[in-house]
Design a protein around this motif. Structure first.
Motif, short mmCIF file in Angstrom:
data_model
loop_
_atom_site.label_atom_id
_atom_site.label_comp_id
_atom_site.label_asym_id
_atom_site.label_seq_id
_atom_site.Cartn_x
_atom_site.Cartn_y
_atom_site.Cartn_z
N ARG A 12 11.04 0.59 -1.80
CA ARG A 12 11.06 1.71 -2.74
C ARG A 12 10.60 1.25 -4.13
N THR A 13 9.61 1.96 -4.70
CA THR A 13 9.09 1.59 -6.03
C THR A 13 9.46 2.64 -7.08
N SER A 14 9.82 3.83 -6.64
CA SER A 14 10.32 4.90 -7.51
C SER A 14 11.06 5.86 -6.59
N PRO A 15 11.81 6.84 -7.15
CA PRO A 15 12.59 7.72 -6.27
C PRO A 15 11.73 8.42 -5.21
N ASN A 16 10.45 8.66 -5.50
CA ASN A 16 9.60 9.38 -4.56
C ASN A 16 8.51 8.54 -3.91
N GLN A 17 8.49 7.25 -4.22
CA GLN A 17 7.40 6.45 -3.66
C GLN A 17 7.90 5.14 -3.07
N ALA A 18 7.16 4.68 -2.07
CA ALA A 18 7.49 3.39 -1.46
C ALA A 18 6.19 2.65 -1.18
N ARG A 19 6.34 1.32 -1.05
CA ARG A 19 5.18 0.48 -0.79
C ARG A 19 5.30 -0.04 0.64
N TYR A 20 4.19 -0.01 1.36
CA TYR A 20 4.19 -0.48 2.75
C TYR A 20 3.30 -1.70 2.89
N SER A 21 3.55 -2.47 3.95
CA SER A 21 2.83 -3.74 4.13
C SER A 21 1.98 -3.71 5.41
N ALA A 22 1.29 -4.83 5.63
CA ALA A 22 0.47 -4.98 6.84
C ALA A 22 1.33 -4.88 8.10
N MET A 73 0.85 -1.21 0.00
CA MET A 73 0.00 0.00 0.00
C MET A 73 0.88 1.25 0.00
N ARG A 74 0.27 2.38 -0.44
CA ARG A 74 0.97 3.66 -0.45
C ARG A 74 0.87 4.35 0.92
N MET A 75 1.64 5.42 1.07
CA MET A 75 1.66 6.19 2.32
C MET A 75 0.26 6.63 2.77
N ALA A 76 -0.57 7.13 1.83
CA ALA A 76 -1.90 7.64 2.20
C ALA A 76 -2.76 6.53 2.82
N GLU A 77 -2.63 5.34 2.21
CA GLU A 77 -3.43 4.21 2.70
C GLU A 77 -2.91 3.73 4.06
N LEU A 78 -1.58 3.73 4.19
CA LEU A 78 -0.95 3.35 5.45
C LEU A 78 -1.46 4.24 6.58
N SER A 79 -1.53 5.53 6.29
CA SER A 79 -2.00 6.51 7.27
C SER A 79 -3.47 6.25 7.63
N ALA A 80 -4.30 6.00 6.62
CA ALA A 80 -5.72 5.77 6.85
C ALA A 80 -5.95 4.49 7.65
N GLU A 81 -5.24 3.43 7.27
CA GLU A 81 -5.39 2.12 7.93
C GLU A 81 -5.00 2.16 9.41
N SER A 82 -3.92 2.89 9.70
CA SER A 82 -3.39 2.89 11.06
C SER A 82 -3.98 4.01 11.92
N GLY A 83 -4.59 5.01 11.26
CA GLY A 83 -5.11 6.16 12.02
C GLY A 83 -4.02 7.11 12.46
N VAL A 84 -2.83 7.00 11.86
CA VAL A 84 -1.72 7.88 12.21
C VAL A 84 -1.52 8.88 11.05
N PRO A 85 -1.53 10.20 11.33
CA PRO A 85 -1.38 11.20 10.26
C PRO A 85 -0.10 11.01 9.44
N VAL A 86 -0.14 11.37 8.16
CA VAL A 86 1.01 11.20 7.25
C VAL A 86 2.27 11.86 7.81
N ALA A 87 2.13 13.09 8.33
CA ALA A 87 3.31 13.81 8.85
C ALA A 87 3.95 13.01 9.98
N THR A 88 3.12 12.39 10.82
CA THR A 88 3.63 11.60 11.94
C THR A 88 4.31 10.33 11.44
N VAL A 89 3.72 9.70 10.44
CA VAL A 89 4.32 8.49 9.85
C VAL A 89 5.71 8.83 9.32
N LYS A 90 5.81 9.97 8.62
CA LYS A 90 7.10 10.39 8.06
C LYS A 90 8.12 10.65 9.17
N TYR A 91 7.65 11.22 10.25
CA TYR A 91 8.52 11.49 11.39
C TYR A 91 9.05 10.17 11.97
#
Lengths: 209, 209
Positions: free
Chosen positions: A31-41, A1-19
Motif C-alpha cells: 500500500r502506497t496511499s489509501p487508494n493505491q498499491a504497488r505490485y511486483s513481478a 507497478m500500478r494496477m493498470a500496468e499489472l493488468s497490461a503485463e499479465s493480460g488479465v483485466p483490472v476487474a478480474t485482478v480486483k476479484y
C-alpha cells in the motif's frame, strides 16, 4: 507497478485482478496511499499462473485456490505435488463395483511389476485411473487395458523427461511451480502431440483422404 | 428389453435415458404399443458411451451430440476421427500474438523434422497445442518446450500402441468407436499413469516423505 500496468503485463483485466485480490488468490500489493498499491513481478507471475491453470488447465477458480494454498505452504515439494495432483484429479466417475474391482486388481498387479510406490493408494489419481480402466472394460474396449504395461513404460519415460524440466532449479518455490506447470500444461501438450501422432498413424494405416 | 431393463443394464437413470431420447442422443426404440418400446444391446452400448464421454471424458452433452452425429455419419474413419478430435479439443485459450507466433514456429519445425502431416493446420488440436506451448513460454517454463522433440517421439510410440487397440476390428463403426474411446479414455489413462510415474520419480529424486 500500478494496477493498470499489472493488468497490461499479465493480460488479465483490472476487474478480474480486483476479484482475485478479494478472493485471496492474489496477495495484496504494498500500500502506497489509501487508494493505491504497488505490485511486483511476483504478482504478474501469479496472474499468469492463474490464467494458465484456468484457461489451459481447465481448473475451476475453487481448485486454483486450493492448489495455490498448497504451493504457498511449507510442505516438501514431494508432498505438495502429491496434494496438487489429488486436487487436479477432480471428481472420480462412478463405475460398477465389479468393474472397479477388476481395474484395481489390474493396477495393483502393474504396481507390483513396476515397483512404483504410491503415497496413498486411496488417492484420487489412482481412483480416477481405476474408473477410466473400468469404463474401457465396461464399453467392451478391454484391448486398451491389455497393453497397460507398455503404456506405463512410456509414461515413465515421459515422467523422466518431466523431471529434467524441474532439475537445475534451486528454489523450492520454483520447483513446485515448475512441477505444477509441467503437470497441467504437460498433460495438455502431450495429449496434443499424441493426437497429431494418432492422425499421422491413422493416415498411414487406415488410409487418409 | 424394456426401458427399466435398459436403465439397469447401462446404469443410467430412466429420467436421464428419456432426456437423451428427447435430445436425439439415443435413437428411439422399436415401438411395441403406443406407450412402450423395445430397446436393444446397441442402446445399452450407446448409453455406456455417453456416460464414458461425459463422466470420464468431461465432455458437455452438446459436445457428445456433435461427436455422436459424426460417428453415425458416413465419412471415412480417418476423417471422422479428425472431426471428433477437433470437437474434443475444446475452446482455444487466448495467448499473446508474440508467444503464439513463437509456438507456431516451434511446431512447424517439429512437423518438418518428424514428417507428420496435418489434415488442416488450422485445426483446434494444433491451435490448442500452440496455446499450451505459448503459455509455458510466457510463464518462464520454456524448458518444457526444449524437449518437445523427445516428447513427440514418445507420443508417436503411444499413438502406435493406440493403433494396436483398433487393429483387428472389422466393422467401420467399431473402428470409429474404438478410436473415440482410445482418444477420450486413453488420454485420461495415460495422464493417470504419468502422474503415478511422476510421483515415483519425485520420490526417488526429490526425496519422498
Amino acid at each position: 507497478m500500478r494496477m493498470a500496468e499489472l493488468s497490461a503485463e499479465s493480460g488479465v483485466p483490472v476487474a478480474t485482478v480486483k476479484y482475485y485480490l478479494r478472493e485471496g488468490l492474489l496477495p495484496p500489493g504494498e500500500r502506497t496511499s489509501p487508494n493505491q498499491a504497488r505490485y511486483s513481478a511476483a504478482h504478474v507471475q501469479r496472474l499468469r499462473l492463474i490464467k494458465a491453470l484456468t484457461e489451459v488447465g481447465g481448473l475451476t477458480l475453487a481448485s486454483v485456490g486450493v492448489v495455490l494454498t498448497a504451493i504457498d505452504g511449507d510442505a516438501t515439494p514431494h508432498r505438495t505435488m502429491g496434494f496438487v495432483q489429488d486436487e487436479l484429479a477432480g471428481p472420480v466417475p462412478k463405475v460398477s463395483a465389479e468393474a472397479a474391482a477388476w481395474a484395481t486388481g489390474l493396477l495393483e498387479d502393474l504396481l507390483r511389476r513396476t515397483g512404483w510406490k504410491l503415497h496413498d493408494p486411496g488417492q484420487p489419481a489412482f481412483a480416477n485411473l481405476v474408473a477410466a480402466l473400468a469404463t474401457a472394460k465396461e464399453l467392451g474396449h478391454g484391448k486398451l487395458t491389455e497393453r497397460l504395461e507398455e503404456y506405463a513404460e512410456l509414461a515413465m519415460r515421459v515422467a523422466e523427461l518431466d523431471l529434467a524440466v524441474v532439475t537445475g532449479l534451486t528454489s523450492v518455490d520454483k520447483i513446485i511451480e515448475a512441477g505444477l506447470v509441467t503437470t497441467v500444461l504437460g498433460d495438455r501438450i502431450f495429449a496434443g502431440l499424441r493426437h497429431l501422432a494418432q492422425e499421422e498413424v491413422s493416415r498411414k494405416v487406415l488410409g487418409g483422404g
